[in-house]
Write a protein that holds these residues in place. Structure first.
Motif, mmCIF file in Angstrom:
data_model
loop_
_atom_site.group_PDB
_atom_site.id
_atom_site.type_symbol
_atom_site.label_atom_id
_atom_site.label_comp_id
_atom_site.label_asym_id
_atom_site.label_seq_id
_atom_site.Cartn_x
_atom_site.Cartn_y
_atom_site.Cartn_z
ATOM 1 N N ALA A 69 0.699 -1.376 -0.271
ATOM 2 C CA ALA A 69 -0.126 0.545 -0.019
ATOM 3 C C ALA A 69 0.602 1.378 -0.166
ATOM 4 O O ALA A 69 0.448 2.199 -0.448
ATOM 5 N N ALA A 70 1.923 1.449 0.759
ATOM 6 C CA ALA A 70 2.834 2.496 0.842
ATOM 7 C C ALA A 70 3.858 2.703 -0.595
ATOM 8 O O ALA A 70 3.815 4.013 -1.127
ATOM 9 N N LEU A 71 3.664 1.589 -1.307
ATOM 10 C CA LEU A 71 4.538 1.693 -2.226
ATOM 11 C C LEU A 71 3.520 1.940 -3.189
ATOM 12 O O LEU A 71 3.789 2.384 -4.236
ATOM 13 N N ARG A 72 1.932 1.243 -3.473
ATOM 14 C CA ARG A 72 1.552 2.080 -4.689
ATOM 15 C C ARG A 72 0.420 3.460 -4.579
ATOM 16 O O ARG A 72 0.170 4.068 -5.232
ATOM 17 N N MET A 73 0.941 4.118 -3.140
ATOM 18 C CA MET A 73 0.779 5.596 -2.632
ATOM 19 C C MET A 73 1.465 5.915 -3.334
ATOM 20 O O MET A 73 1.490 7.970 -3.667
ATOM 21 N N LEU A 74 2.994 6.376 -3.154
ATOM 22 C CA LEU A 74 4.241 6.461 -3.464
ATOM 23 C C LEU A 74 5.080 6.215 -4.473
ATOM 24 O O LEU A 74 5.494 7.727 -5.036
ATOM 25 N N GLY A 75 4.153 5.432 -5.223
ATOM 26 C CA GLY A 75 4.662 4.897 -6.566
ATOM 27 C C GLY A 75 6.074 4.548 -6.285
ATOM 28 O O GLY A 75 6.937 4.686 -7.700
ATOM 29 N N TYR A 76 6.430 4.212 -5.676
ATOM 30 C CA TYR A 76 7.844 3.201 -5.279
ATOM 31 C C TYR A 76 7.579 1.865 -6.036
ATOM 32 O O TYR A 76 6.796 1.190 -5.411
ATOM 33 N N VAL A 77 9.090 1.129 -6.051
ATOM 34 C CA VAL A 77 9.450 -0.448 -6.005
ATOM 35 C C VAL A 77 9.779 -0.292 -4.404
ATOM 36 O O VAL A 77 10.659 0.702 -4.331
ATOM 37 N N ALA A 78 9.661 -1.830 -4.024
ATOM 38 C CA ALA A 78 10.614 -1.835 -2.606
ATOM 39 C C ALA A 78 11.764 -1.879 -2.778
ATOM 40 O O ALA A 78 12.471 -1.146 -1.891
ATOM 41 N N GLU A 79 12.819 -1.875 -3.564
ATOM 42 C CA GLU A 79 14.187 -1.430 -4.462
ATOM 43 C C GLU A 79 14.397 -0.619 -4.150
ATOM 44 O O GLU A 79 15.520 -0.088 -3.916
ATOM 45 N N GLU A 80 13.780 0.163 -4.799
ATOM 46 C CA GLU A 80 13.541 1.772 -4.212
ATOM 47 C C GLU A 80 14.137 2.694 -2.843
ATOM 48 O O GLU A 80 13.966 3.789 -2.721
ATOM 49 N N CYS A 81 12.999 1.688 -2.008
ATOM 50 C CA CYS A 81 13.003 2.776 -0.731
ATOM 51 C C CYS A 81 13.474 1.893 0.554
ATOM 52 O O CYS A 81 14.143 2.491 1.115
ATOM 53 N N LEU A 82 13.934 0.554 0.278
ATOM 54 C CA LEU A 82 14.604 -0.317 1.177
ATOM 55 C C LEU A 82 15.958 0.084 0.859
ATOM 56 O O LEU A 82 17.029 0.391 0.178
ATOM 57 N N GLY A 83 16.875 0.261 2.774
ATOM 58 C CA GLY A 83 18.097 1.207 2.812
ATOM 59 C C GLY A 83 17.756 3.115 2.511
ATOM 60 O O GLY A 83 18.954 3.286 3.197
ATOM 61 N N GLN A 84 16.961 2.750 2.258
ATOM 62 C CA GLN A 84 16.752 5.081 1.740
ATOM 63 C C GLN A 84 16.678 5.208 3.217
ATOM 64 O O GLN A 84 15.968 5.047 3.773
ATOM 65 N N ASN A 85 16.928 6.559 2.984
ATOM 66 C CA ASN A 85 16.925 8.163 4.442
ATOM 67 C C ASN A 85 15.241 8.021 3.875
ATOM 68 O O ASN A 85 14.719 8.751 3.036
ATOM 69 N N MET A 86 14.203 7.564 5.274
ATOM 70 C CA MET A 86 12.680 7.648 4.325
ATOM 71 C C MET A 86 12.225 9.474 4.348
ATOM 72 O O MET A 86 11.516 9.778 3.571
ATOM 73 N N HIS A 87 12.612 9.655 4.864
ATOM 74 C CA HIS A 87 12.627 11.752 5.021
ATOM 75 C C HIS A 87 12.708 11.947 3.948
ATOM 76 O O HIS A 87 12.393 12.379 3.381
ATOM 77 N N ARG A 88 14.081 12.134 3.681
ATOM 78 C CA ARG A 88 15.429 12.780 2.289
ATOM 79 C C ARG A 88 14.118 11.943 0.965
ATOM 80 O O ARG A 88 13.958 12.667 -0.006
#
Length: 199
Positions: A69-88
């Protein structure tokens, strides 16, 4: 107890139950691995069964997990989020376009202090650069009393905000109509009470 007794106990155990530990280390390891896999599947199913976005961050603010659900709302795939600073990644800018420094972010302030937070007046940013109003809550993740990160849940409240704006506009229209009616009635009352002086 003989080994034949153990075999008969295991054979009598209901399907899916755990046989006595220590009898066969390889079998014990397989059972533990199966239990861990089952637990992982249940947790994944829970995360994926909600319409709210859910993600976790470590103490540096880097994403440790994220649901569909988070990925759909934000338009990302998991690999683009995992390990990334979510605030940035999703909260870098205020609604007015000014920068939103991480040290001022309520999510990070709260979990670093070991507290939870719930807010409605935030925006989150999609991969495509568009923003949406969001309700979110953040709770610290603790292990042995030590904060290890936070879990954040959020929802897109665009529809709610649009409904609130429509209600405000309708209220303004009704108030303006009521004011115009009052002014009209006041004028008519005055005219009816005032004799016709021009005749």
């Amino acid at each position: 107890m003989t080994s034949s007794d153990t075999t008969s106990i295991e054979a009598a155990a209901p399907a899916g139950s755990i046989p006595p530990a220590g009898q066969n280390p390889q079998q014990d390891a397989e059972i533990l691995a199966e239990m861990a896999e089952r637990e992982r599947r249940v947790k994944t199913a829970l995360l994926e069964s909600t319409s709210e976005g859910i993600y976790g961050v470590d103490v540096r603010g880097c994403c440790t997990f994220v649901n569909g659900a988070a990925l759909r709302m934000l338009g990302y795939v998991a690999e683009e989020c995992l390990g990334q600073n979510m605030h940035r990644l999703i909260q870098h800018t205020r609604p007015d376009g000014s920068p939103y420094p991480e040290e001022e972010c309520f999510i990070f302030q709260a979990f670093r202090a070991g507290n939870g937070v719930r807010l409605e007046n935030e925006v989150l940013w999609r991969k495509d650069g568009t923003a949406f109003p969001a309700f979110y809550s953040s709770s610290p993740i603790r292990e042995d009393g030590v904060v290890q990160g936070a879990v954040v849940t959020f929802a897109d409240i665009t529809d709610q905000k649009e409904a609130e704006q429509a209600l405000r506009r309708a209220k303004e229209v009704a108030e303006n109509a009521n004011r115009a009616k009052s002014e009209f009635l006041s004028r008519m009352s005055h005219e009816l009470r005032t004799p016709m002086n021009s005749i």
